[in-house]
Enzyme design. Structure first.
Site, PDB file in Angstrom:
ATOM      1  N   GLY A  32       1.014  -1.277   0.207  1.00  0.00           N
ATOM      2  CA  GLY A  32       0.159   0.219   0.170  1.00  0.00           C
ATOM      3  C   GLY A  32       0.967   0.899  -0.159  1.00  0.00           C
ATOM      4  O   GLY A  32       2.193   1.258  -0.145  1.00  0.00           O
ATOM      5  N   TYR A  33       0.458   2.226   0.481  1.00  0.00           N
ATOM      6  CA  TYR A  33       0.946   3.763   0.052  1.00  0.00           C
ATOM      7  C   TYR A  33       1.088   3.867  -1.163  1.00  0.00           C
ATOM      8  O   TYR A  33       2.637   4.096  -2.092  1.00  0.00           O
ATOM      9  CB  TYR A  33       2.203   3.686   0.834  1.00  0.00           C
ATOM     10  CG  TYR A  33       1.731   5.352   1.454  1.00  0.00           C
ATOM     11  CD1 TYR A  33       0.698   5.863   2.218  1.00  0.00           C
ATOM     12  CD2 TYR A  33       2.718   6.603   1.661  1.00  0.00           C
ATOM     13  CE1 TYR A  33       1.017   6.953   2.214  1.00  0.00           C
ATOM     14  CE2 TYR A  33       2.698   7.837   1.369  1.00  0.00           C
ATOM     15  CZ  TYR A  33       1.817   8.604   1.686  1.00  0.00           C
ATOM     16  OH  TYR A  33       1.870   9.363   2.314  1.00  0.00           O
ATOM     17  N   HIS A  35       2.689   4.611  -5.175  1.00  0.00           N
ATOM     18  CA  HIS A  35       2.658   5.908  -5.930  1.00  0.00           C
ATOM     19  C   HIS A  35       3.565   5.733  -6.965  1.00  0.00           C
ATOM     20  O   HIS A  35       3.076   4.092  -7.210  1.00  0.00           O
ATOM     21  CB  HIS A  35       4.877   5.973  -4.991  1.00  0.00           C
ATOM     22  CG  HIS A  35       4.912   5.011  -4.711  1.00  0.00           C
ATOM     23  ND1 HIS A  35       6.368   4.077  -6.626  1.00  0.00           N
ATOM     24  CD2 HIS A  35       5.954   3.590  -3.751  1.00  0.00           C
ATOM     25  CE1 HIS A  35       6.988   3.213  -5.978  1.00  0.00           C
ATOM     26  NE2 HIS A  35       6.736   2.922  -4.698  1.00  0.00           N
ATOM     27  N   GLY A  37       6.123   4.143  -8.520  1.00  0.00           N
ATOM     28  CA  GLY A  37       6.196   3.470  -9.118  1.00  0.00           C
ATOM     29  C   GLY A  37       4.719   1.405  -9.364  1.00  0.00           C
ATOM     30  O   GLY A  37       5.409   0.847  -9.796  1.00  0.00           O
ATOM     31  N   HIS A  38       4.074   1.956  -8.419  1.00  0.00           N
ATOM     32  CA  HIS A  38       3.318   0.668  -8.468  1.00  0.00           C
ATOM     33  C   HIS A  38       2.885   0.759  -8.929  1.00  0.00           C
ATOM     34  O   HIS A  38       2.119   0.071  -9.792  1.00  0.00           O
ATOM     35  CB  HIS A  38       2.892   0.614  -7.073  1.00  0.00           C
ATOM     36  CG  HIS A  38       3.169   0.476  -5.146  1.00  0.00           C
ATOM     37  ND1 HIS A  38       3.697   1.687  -4.850  1.00  0.00           N
ATOM     38  CD2 HIS A  38       3.758  -0.399  -5.028  1.00  0.00           C
ATOM     39  CE1 HIS A  38       4.234   0.936  -3.445  1.00  0.00           C
ATOM     40  NE2 HIS A  38       4.432  -0.401  -3.523  1.00  0.00           N
ATOM     41  N   GLY A 149       9.295  -4.632  -8.613  1.00  0.00           N
ATOM     42  CA  GLY A 149       9.589  -3.986  -9.000  1.00  0.00           C
ATOM     43  C   GLY A 149      11.213  -4.285  -9.196  1.00  0.00           C
ATOM     44  O   GLY A 149      11.564  -4.504  -7.876  1.00  0.00           O
ATOM     45  N   GLN A 150      12.166  -3.379  -9.657  1.00  0.00           N
ATOM     46  CA  GLN A 150      13.263  -3.936  -9.756  1.00  0.00           C
ATOM     47  C   GLN A 150      14.047  -3.125  -8.918  1.00  0.00           C
ATOM     48  O   GLN A 150      14.919  -3.576  -8.449  1.00  0.00           O
ATOM     49  CB  GLN A 150      14.161  -3.225 -10.807  1.00  0.00           C
ATOM     50  CG  GLN A 150      15.672  -3.203 -11.848  1.00  0.00           C
ATOM     51  CD  GLN A 150      16.064  -5.163 -10.861  1.00  0.00           C
ATOM     52  OE1 GLN A 150      15.500  -5.976 -11.025  1.00  0.00           O
ATOM     53  NE2 GLN A 150      17.807  -4.405 -10.742  1.00  0.00           N
ATOM     54  N   ASP A 152      13.134  -3.028  -5.652  1.00  0.00           N
ATOM     55  CA  ASP A 152      13.784  -4.187  -4.496  1.00  0.00           C
ATOM     56  C   ASP A 152      14.204  -5.773  -4.820  1.00  0.00           C
ATOM     57  O   ASP A 152      13.907  -6.619  -5.339  1.00  0.00           O
ATOM     58  CB  ASP A 152      12.255  -5.139  -3.952  1.00  0.00           C
ATOM     59  CG  ASP A 152      12.071  -3.754  -3.124  1.00  0.00           C
ATOM     60  OD1 ASP A 152      12.482  -3.605  -1.896  1.00  0.00           O
ATOM     61  OD2 ASP A 152      10.687  -2.748  -3.723  1.00  0.00           O
ATOM     62  N   SER A 187       9.267   5.223  -3.036  1.00  0.00           N
ATOM     63  CA  SER A 187       9.133   4.677  -1.981  1.00  0.00           C
ATOM     64  C   SER A 187       8.887   4.855  -1.217  1.00  0.00           C
ATOM     65  O   SER A 187       8.789   6.051  -0.963  1.00  0.00           O
ATOM     66  CB  SER A 187      11.002   4.160  -2.011  1.00  0.00           C
ATOM     67  OG  SER A 187      10.986   3.696  -0.364  1.00  0.00           O
TER      68      SER A 187
HETATM   69  O1  PAF Z   1       7.724  -4.987  -1.585  1.00  0.00           O
HETATM   70  C1  PAF Z   1       6.838  -5.172  -0.663  1.00  0.00           C
HETATM   71  O2  PAF Z   1       5.429  -4.520  -1.290  1.00  0.00           O
HETATM   72  C2  PAF Z   1       6.312  -6.215   0.011  1.00  0.00           C
HETATM   73  O3  PAF Z   1       7.433  -7.013  -0.074  1.00  0.00           O
HETATM   74  C3  PAF Z   1       5.537  -7.681  -0.788  1.00  0.00           C
HETATM   75  C4  PAF Z   1       6.083  -8.155  -2.547  1.00  0.00           C
HETATM   76  C5  PAF Z   1       4.348  -6.845  -1.054  1.00  0.00           C
HETATM   77  C6  PAF Z   1       5.246  -8.804   0.457  1.00  0.00           C
HETATM   78  O4  PAF Z   1       5.158  -8.305   1.401  1.00  0.00           O
END
Ligand code: PAF
Length: 284
Positions: A32-33, A35, A37-38, A149-150, A152, A187
């Site tokens: 959640g929250y 941005h 990127g999501h 996302g890359q 992470d 982030s």
């Molecule tokens: O990248 C994230 O936001 C978290 O690590 C994920 C993949 C949703 C697992 O909780």
């Protein structure tokens, strides 16, 4: 019309029905929250799948003692508005109590150095929490494709290994890092930076880019490249370096000399209580 599911069984039954109709499900797991990127992951899923599901769940078991589980930003109302605008089909937002009921004791863990180095070294148990929740999300939502996302990078590499080794019938799609104008990787945690920290955090991407230039100019010594990044970052008074590492991009294996390989330069740096990560892949 986008629908929000909080009940695990309802979500699983709906996904079963979609699969029975032959629909291709894309899942974007998030905490959640949201941005940009999501949202880039959601758009990619929208292009490639019939049904797009976003999970929103701040997963308690991937946070260690003293980490920022409580401070992790949350705003479900805003998230739902953003996702409605992206024409998502469903949001899955379960409660911790339902995901991990009293007495819960089943975990999925990728063993070995891949989960012990980098973020795994400073966050023991973190990846076990991630692979457990992602496995649960895959079994509930039954996606054909799942989008990560890359930023992470280690997380995606660990999840790819888990999917391969446990034969999950899902394709993992890695999407590029989205950055602010000054290069800071987006982030959800950026909101916790004060203005001084926010300004100084731009050094992360600058250090990675400077290192890439050094390699392009012929530097082949890993330690020298890391030292260069260390120097730039520690010049920022608010920055405390957790790690700066250079590994093989494919599997995060050891890199001794920079020659003939795709490498990933990855770092984690704290600004106050906010720990940020970033990375850059370079073809040597
Ligand atoms: O990248 C994230 O936001 C978290 O690590 C994920 C993949 C949703 C697992 O909780």
């Amino acid at each position: 019309m986008m629908k929000t599911f909080t009940n695990i069984k309802d979500m699983q039954d709906k996904c079963k029905a979609w699969k029975a109709e032959g629909r291709r499900i894309g899942l974007v797991p998030t905490m959640g929250y949201l941005h940009a990127g999501h949202l880039s992951l959601v758009r990619k899923a929208r292009q490639e799948c019939d049904i797009v599901i976003i999970s929103i769940f701040v997963n308690p078991i991937q946070f260690g003692q003293g980490e920022d589980f409580e401070e992790y930003p949350r705003d479900i109302k805003r998230d739902l508005e953003l996702l409605e605008a992206e024409q998502a089909d469903a949001v899955f937002a379960p409660s911790s109590r339902d995901m991990y009921p009293e007495g819960y004791s089943t975990f999925v863990e990728v063993e070995g150095s891949i989960t012990k180095k980098l973020c795994g070294a400073s966050r023991p148990g973190h990846f076990k929490g991630v692979t457990t929740v992602v496995s649960k999300l895959f079994l509930i939502c039954q996606p054909d494709k799942a989008y990560f996302g890359q930023k992470d990078a280690q997380q995606v590499t660990v999840i790819e290994k888990m999917v391969r080794e446990l034969n999950f019938p899902v394709n993992i799609v890695r999407c590029p890092i989205i950055r602010e104008a000054d290069g800071l990787a987006l982030s959800s945690r950026n909101v916790n930076l004060n203005s001084e920290q926010r300004q100084q955090a731009a050094v992360l991407n600058q250090a990675l880019k400077a290192a890439a230039r050094e390699i392009e100019a012929g530097q082949r010594d890993v330690e020298t490249v890391k030292q260069g990044m260390r120097k730039l970052i520690s010049a920022q008074p608010q920055a405390t370096i957790d790690y700066i590492e250079i590994n093989r991009a494919e599997d995060l294996g050891e890199v001794k000399n920079l020659s003939g390989e795709k490498i990933i330069m990855a770092l984690a740096v704290k600004f106050g209580n906010t720990r940020l990560i970033d990375n850059l892949i370079v073809e040597v």
